[in-house]
Scaffold this motif. Structure first.
Motif: not given
Ligand SMILES: NC(=O)c1ccc[n+]([C@@H]2O[C@H](COP(=O)([O-])OP(=O)(O)OC[C@H]3O[C@@H](n4cnc5c(N)ncnc54)[C@H](OP(=O)(O)O)[C@@H]3O)[C@@H](O)[C@H]2O)c1
Length: 228
Positions: A15, A39, A44, A82, A84, A86, A107-108, A144-145, A149
């Motif tokens: 992801g 991915s 993608k 990804v 949570y 997923a 993942v959180v 990294f939780q 980003h």
């Molecule tokens: N964003 C932040 O600032 C941040 C900070 C700390 C922790 N986190 C944690 O890191 C994780 C990712 O966050 P994010 O903001 O990067 O999320 P995101 O951009 O919404 O999703 C990350 C990737 O997950 C994949 N994905 C989405 N739905 C899916 C499904 N149903 N099955 C399989 N893969 C799927 C997609 O990749 P493909 O479509 O390419 O497969 C997507 O590009 C989360 O658990 C979040 O809690 C995020």
């Protein structure tokens, strides 16, 4: 630091096309590691490689895009970023290729709509859930939780700390090195049972972001010898 500790890794991000995954890829390639962005769709993954390469000013040698399964099969250290919802199905589908590896779980377990309330799964945390799914052959380490980003794609130093907890000190040490390479200060936060604290903190940070109209609050550990 021994030569073994200094080696550059091949890191596969499941992801990795998302916000957090691309931020980590950017930081690690900048530090000299090879990153395979994973991915569900090969195309993608290539687009995400282009985006991270742009951030790096055109670097492509250390970046590759693949389907998640190939990214994990081809890496030494796997990372999962990804949503949570997923988390479980994705890990169940990759269990065979994750065997023998360290998995950095980012993942959180955020459950909409109450994103400011810590809501832990039955296993105790997402990391413990991952460990239950993957079995003893894979070492799951939480990290990294608590880092947004937005901080990762920022070019400068990051004014935040990272708590690292998970299965075994040796695995945590590898992840602490990768935290440092990402430009952050990491702390050994102990066994995987402590993941509840690290993952739960994210809900508090999201709440603070909302209250104070910011996007990327973070944490700092104070009172350590180098800070006196
Ligand atoms: N964003 C932040 O600032 C941040 C900070 C700390 C922790 N986190 C944690 O890191 C994780 C990712 O966050 P994010 O903001 O990067 O999320 P995101 O951009 O919404 O999703 C990350 C990737 O997950 C994949 N994905 C989405 N739905 C899916 C499904 N149903 N099955 C399989 N893969 C799927 C997609 O990749 P493909 O479509 O390419 O497969 C997507 O590009 C989360 O658990 C979040 O809690 C995020």
């Amino acid at each position: 630091m021994s030569n073994e500790e200094k080696k550059n890794y091949t890191i596969g991000i499941i992801g990795g096309t998302g916000k957090e995954g691309k931020g980590l890829a950017y930081r690690w390639v900048k530090a000299g590691h090879k990153v395979i962005i994973g991915s569900r769709q090969w195309e993608k993954a290539q687009k995400a490689v282009e985006a991270v390469s742009d951030l790096l000013g055109g670097e492509t040698e250390l970046l590759e895009g693949m389907e998640n399964r190939d990214a994990v099969a081809g890496c030494e250290i796997a990372v999962i970023t990804v949503p949570y919802a997923a988390h479980r199905p994705t890990l169940e589908g990759l269990k065979d290729v994750l065997g023998g590896k360290i998995l950095i779980d980012v993942v959180v377990p955020i459950v909409q709509p109450k994103v400011t309330k810590a809501q832990m799964p039955k296993a105790g945390s997402a990391a413990q859930e991952a460990q239950e799914i993957l079995g003893e052959d894979c070492r799951v380490v939480d990290a990294f939780q608590n880092i947004s980003h937005e901080r990762l794609t920022n070019k400068g130093d990051i004014d935040c700390d990272v708590l690292v907890c998970g299965k075994g000190k040796a695995a945590r040490d590898v992840v602490l090195r990768l935290v440092e390479d990402a430009g952050l200060r990491g702390w050994d936060a102990g066994p995987i049972e402590n993941a509840v604290v690290v993952e739960g903190l994210t809900s508090i940070l999201i709440g603070l972001n909302i209250q104070h109209h910011v996007h990327a609050s973070g944490i700092r550990i104070t009172g350590m010898p180098d800070q006196e």
